[in-house]
Design an enzyme around this catalytic site. Structure first.
Site, short mmCIF file in Angstrom:
data_model
loop_
_atom_site.label_atom_id
_atom_site.label_comp_id
_atom_site.label_asym_id
_atom_site.label_seq_id
_atom_site.Cartn_x
_atom_site.Cartn_y
_atom_site.Cartn_z
N ASP A 146 0.87 -1.18 0.00
CA ASP A 146 0.00 0.00 0.00
C ASP A 146 0.90 1.22 0.00
OD1 ASP A 146 -1.67 2.20 0.66
OD2 ASP A 146 -3.11 0.85 1.59
N GLU B 283 -22.67 -7.73 -10.76
CA GLU B 283 -23.39 -8.32 -9.63
C GLU B 283 -24.89 -8.16 -9.83
OE1 GLU B 283 -21.89 -6.80 -5.93
OE2 GLU B 283 -19.93 -7.76 -6.21
N ARG C 73 -13.41 -5.23 -4.35
CA ARG C 73 -14.20 -4.85 -5.52
C ARG C 73 -13.95 -5.88 -6.62
NH1 ARG C 73 -16.22 -2.16 -2.26
NH2 ARG C 73 -16.63 0.10 -2.24
N HIS D 223 -21.71 -11.09 -2.06
CA HIS D 223 -21.39 -9.76 -1.52
C HIS D 223 -21.92 -9.61 -0.09
CE1 HIS D 223 -20.30 -5.46 -2.97
NE2 HIS D 223 -19.99 -5.63 -1.70
N VAL E 261 -12.57 -9.61 -1.08
CA VAL E 261 -13.78 -9.03 -0.47
C VAL E 261 -13.79 -7.52 -0.70
CG1 VAL E 261 -14.05 -10.82 1.29
CG2 VAL E 261 -12.64 -8.82 1.79
#
Length: 596
Positions: free
Chosen positions: A223, A313, A284, A332, A282
């Site tokens: 990150d 989705e 996108r 989801h 979990v």
């Protein structure tokens, strides 16, 4: 040059009374009046409440009881669910605030139908795709969301998928219910001692890392904004993207979906992973190229995947990915716990009440209204500020986080005559948004920077000359990081980019120690080269052959026949093959493509 002044901005807590004209929210005033009118064919009734009356909040989708109780203490509540677009437009003229989830579309027509009364829209959740942000801003309406309440639920679901995948829980359950007893077929793998790469070390990613450490896993993370000390505090080592995917036995995705992360896991990246890697998502759906994942599963490069999110989705019923034997799927469910739903309700209720009271909202996701005269003067410099931030952060390489940014404004105006808060907010926006799903604006810029451990220091250089122009140039420096483009490093070791406005258009004028002059439109290709004849033609020819239009080109050099940096503005993104051809030119020493 007459004077230099410096101001650190990390930790800045701006109160409403301190804001200048350029940073005040434009909120419609409450009036004691009733007006009747018509817009198109729909009758409109707009009621202005008296100053001592309670505001009205329309809750258009189900909200947890704890959130409703908070709202009832401050406002009149109208819980009307499953409204048609026409019914919503009719009701909205009687409301000061609107709370929705993902199922209600808050369109431009809704804001127009409010007659100016609607002051705040609250989205009970993170995503705001169903709200027309531009229309909200034009109508002086603040949009807030609830980005933190789902954190623990999403992290727990990530761990649940991780362990269920490793031990074939879903497949074994289905097999047993089908009347089979296949103990040998569903032998799993242990988590202890395995390396987990957490891709995105924000709120959810860091909570997944904590729990994985408790399971005995070795955790690394990627990150670019994660503070090293925060990672080290929970025993996590920050690394670069390539190193993370190459070392991992398990990969857990927690990055937002942005242009930079779309399909970031693809055929090329799968090829760089360990054979037998296992992937959890979990975050996108769009961060994975789903067709490429199916190919990697079939080839055995990826042993298993556990997915809670998908590009579309719900996914198609005949989806090869969903039906794959080595894939565990859930619909989801990351935020679907009773506790998370109550937390979201409380968080959005507090944000809406605060906004109705006129407080600055840290979770605001749209830009506030700014007086026209201020915007007209600063507009080109606002765009310059954001683009310099975007350029600077894309030049950062390696696994180190961005923590220290210095912004220098050169102007003939006295420091008190130049309010830079809007410019600083846009630089922050440029630095953070390309790799985040956070929407940064004047309201939440300082809060968002502090939340990510990003310290922005401002310096003002006062020039001699006429103060008619608000700024001569803006310079952005990022300290204590590596660079993908070594020539962008200044003599003192920081990434440095500088720009100015020419004829109303933002221009890049300096990269590192090299003077350039390229319009900040489209995207930019930077090349460091040996300064020799024919270089401009060689690169332009390759781009032309691939039908990539060049809109601007500039070459800056230190001395003749030494080294030079060529900055090329392009309208289209060159293909990987095109970039490889440019990199293969013998005199090209390094190059980087930067999206604006």
């Amino acid at each position: 040059m007459a004077a230099t002044t410096g101001t650190p901005t990390s930790g800045l807590n701006v109160k409403p009374s301190q804001l200048s004209l350029s940073s005040k929210l434009h909120m419609p005033q409450q009036l004691s009046a009733i007006s009747l009118g018509r817009r198109s064919a729909r009758p409109q009734v707009t009621i202005r409440a008296a100053l001592d009356a309670k505001p009205t909040v329309l809750v258009a989708e189900k909200l947890g009881e704890a959130g409703l109780e908070l709202l009832k203490d401050f406002a009149n509540i109208d819980c009307s669910y499953n409204l048609t677009p026409e019914e919503l437009c009719t009701k909205i003229s009687l409301c000061d605030a609107l709370i929705v989830r993902s199922g209600t579309k808050v369109s431009r027509e809704v804001f127009e139908s409010s007659g100016g009364r609607l002051k705040v829209v609250g989205r009970a959740g993170v995503g705001i795709d169903n709200v027309d942000l531009a229309a909200a801003t034009e109508h002086g309406c603040l949009v807030v969301n609830a980005p933190t309440a789902n954190t623990i639920a999403a992290a727990e679901h990530g761990i649940a998928l991780l362990t269920a995948m490793a031990r074939n829980v879903a497949q074994a359950d289905a097999s047993l219910k089908a009347g089979k007893w296949q103990r040998n077929k569903y032998v799993g793998v242990s988590l202890v001692g395995k390396t987990l790469a957490v891709m995105g070390f924000g709120k959810v990613g860091s909570e997944v890392a904590r729990r994985a450490k408790g399971l005995g896993m070795h955790v690394i993370a990627h990150d670019p904004y994660a503070p090293v000390d925060r990672a080290h505090a929970i025993g996590v080592h920050l690394v670069g993207f390539e190193e993370a995917i190459a070392r991992a036995d398990f990969i857990s995705l927690h990055m937002p979906l942005t242009p930079a992360t779309a399909k970031v896991l693809n055929d090329d990246t799968f090829a760089k992973m360990k054979k037998g890697v296992r992937i959890v998502n979990v975050a996108r759906g769009g961060v994975i190229d789903e067709d490429a994942l199916v190919r990697a599963l079939d080839a055995g490069i990826v042993a298993q995947a556990a997915l809670d999110v998908f590009t579309e989705e719900p996914p198609p019923k005949d989806s090869k990915l969903v039906q794959h034997e080595n894939v565990t799927v859930t619909p989801h469910l990351g935020a679907s716990t009773m506790e998370a739903q109550e937390g979201v309700a409380i968080e959005i209720a507090e944000a809406v009440v605060g906004a109705l009271r006129g407080e600055l909202a840290a979770t605001a996701v749209n830009a506030p209204m700014v007086p026209a005269e201020v915007l007209n003067e600063l507009k080109p410099f606002v765009l310059l500020a954001e683009k310099l931030g975007r350029l600077a952060v894309q030049l950062v390489g390696g696994g180190s986080g961005v923590k220290n940014v210095k912004v220098t404004y050169a102007s003939a105006r006295a420091p008190d005559d130049l309010d830079t808060r809007l410019l600083r907010a846009m630089i922050t926006k440029g630095l953070i948004e390309p790799i985040s799903d956070v929407f940064v604006n004047l309201v939440n810029a300082d809060f968002t920077a502090r939340q990510r451990g990003l310290r922005i220091t401002e310096e003002r250089v006062v020039l001699d000359g006429s103060p008619e122009r608000p700024l001569e140039h803006i310079q952005v420096q990022i300290a204590n990081v590596e660079s993908k483009f070594a020539s962008a490093m200044s003599d003192s070791g920081e990434i440095r980019v500088e720009g100015k406005v020419k004829d109303g258009i933002p221009h890049l004028t300096k990269v590192g120690s090299f003077e350039v002059d390229v319009s900040l439109e489209g995207s930019i290709l930077l090349c460091r080269q040996v300064d020799q004849p024919g270089m401009v033609g060689s690169v332009a020819s390759i781009l032309g052959e691939e039908n990539v239009n060049v809109n601007f080109m500039s070459v800056g050099r230190i001395a003749p026949r030494k080294h030079a940096v060529m900055a090329i503005g392009v309208d289209e993104q060159p293909s990987k093959e095109t970039l490889k051809k440019i990199g293969d030119i013998p005199a090209i020493e390094e190059f980087v493509f930067l999206k604006l």
